[in-house]
Scaffold this motif. Structure first.
Motif, PDB file in Angstrom:
ATOM      1  N   SER A   1      37.019  39.717  34.085  1.00 43.56           N
ATOM      2  CA  SER A   1      36.186  40.005  35.252  1.00 43.56           C
ATOM      3  C   SER A   1      36.855  39.438  36.498  1.00 43.56           C
ATOM      4  CB  SER A   1      34.790  39.403  35.077  1.00 43.56           C
ATOM      5  OG  SER A   1      34.860  37.988  35.015  1.00 43.56           O
TER       6      SER A   1
ATOM      7  N   ILE B   1      38.152  43.856  48.010  1.00 47.07           N
ATOM      8  CA  ILE B   1      38.245  44.006  46.548  1.00 47.07           C
ATOM      9  C   ILE B   1      38.549  45.458  46.175  1.00 47.07           C
ATOM     10  CG2 ILE B   1      35.768  44.346  46.127  1.00 47.07           C
ATOM     11  CD1 ILE B   1      37.786  42.142  43.829  1.00 47.07           C
TER      12      ILE B   1
ATOM     13  N   GLU C   1      36.255  38.686  40.938  1.00 48.41           N
ATOM     14  CA  GLU C   1      35.435  38.680  42.136  1.00 48.41           C
ATOM     15  C   GLU C   1      36.250  38.104  43.283  1.00 48.41           C
ATOM     16  OE1 GLU C   1      31.957  36.127  41.896  1.00 48.41           O
ATOM     17  OE2 GLU C   1      33.012  34.727  40.610  1.00 48.41           O
ATOM     18  N   LEU C   2      35.900  38.507  44.478  1.00 46.03           N
ATOM     19  CA  LEU C   2      36.602  38.058  45.676  1.00 46.03           C
ATOM     20  C   LEU C   2      35.659  37.156  46.450  1.00 46.03           C
ATOM     21  CD1 LEU C   2      39.281  38.440  47.214  1.00 46.03           C
ATOM     22  CD2 LEU C   2      38.203  40.315  48.431  1.00 46.03           C
ATOM     23  N   ILE C   3      36.069  35.898  46.654  1.00 47.20           N
ATOM     24  CA  ILE C   3      35.248  34.921  47.348  1.00 47.20           C
ATOM     25  C   ILE C   3      36.061  34.323  48.487  1.00 47.20           C
ATOM     26  CG2 ILE C   3      33.924  32.769  47.147  1.00 47.20           C
ATOM     27  CD1 ILE C   3      33.751  33.382  44.093  1.00 47.20           C
TER      28      ILE C   3
ATOM     29  N   LEU D   1      40.851  35.798  45.338  1.00 45.42           N
ATOM     30  CA  LEU D   1      40.514  36.601  44.174  1.00 45.42           C
ATOM     31  C   LEU D   1      40.419  35.676  42.966  1.00 45.42           C
ATOM     32  CD1 LEU D   1      40.210  39.448  42.869  1.00 45.42           C
ATOM     33  CD2 LEU D   1      42.699  39.401  42.548  1.00 45.42           C
ATOM     34  N   HIS D   2      39.292  35.728  42.258  1.00 42.58           N
ATOM     35  CA  HIS D   2      39.070  34.930  41.051  1.00 42.58           C
ATOM     36  C   HIS D   2      39.025  35.884  39.865  1.00 42.58           C
ATOM     37  CE1 HIS D   2      37.534  31.163  43.082  1.00 42.58           C
ATOM     38  NE2 HIS D   2      37.531  32.039  44.077  1.00 42.58           N
TER      39      HIS D   2
END
Length: 110
Positions: free
Chosen positions: A87, A32, A89-91, A95-96
């Motif tokens: 916002s 990220i 986040e990396l899951i 990447l979301h």
């Protein structure tokens, strides 16, 4: 052209809920902190780098199908978003990015 000079865009998916746009981008192997996400009211851009970490003892048996080097893409959005509410986040290499839509209240009441 060497692989470090290639620019690639990750596979993406854009979905919508009543209040948000949700962008998913496949960026396996990228951290990220290696990504730069820039949101504007009508578009979002993703940029970063995916370095190739190959041991000198490794010999490539088939041409790599993985993407290395600079990644960059700009995605036009179908509705305006609230930039300050974005916002990310990396899951598991995906990447979301959640982007709240503007005028949600007026769109719901229409």
């Amino acid at each position: 052209m060497n692989e470090q000079s290639k620019i690639w865009c990750p596979a993406i998916e854009l979905n919508e809920t009543s209040q948000n746009l949700i962008l998913k981008a496949e960026v396996p192997g990228v951290e990220i902190n290696q990504l730069n996400i820039h949101a504007e009211t009508e578009s979002i851009s993703i940029a970063g780098i995916h370095d190739r970490h190959k041991s000198t003892a490794e010999k490539e048996l088939i041409p790599s199908q993985l993407h290395y080097g600079q990644l960059q893409c700009q995605i036009p959005l179908p509705v305006k978003i609230q930039v300050e509410g974005v916002s990310a986040e990396l899951i598991d290499g995906v990447l979301h990015i959640t982007m709240p839509k503007t005028n949600v209240a007026s769109a719901v009441n229409s």
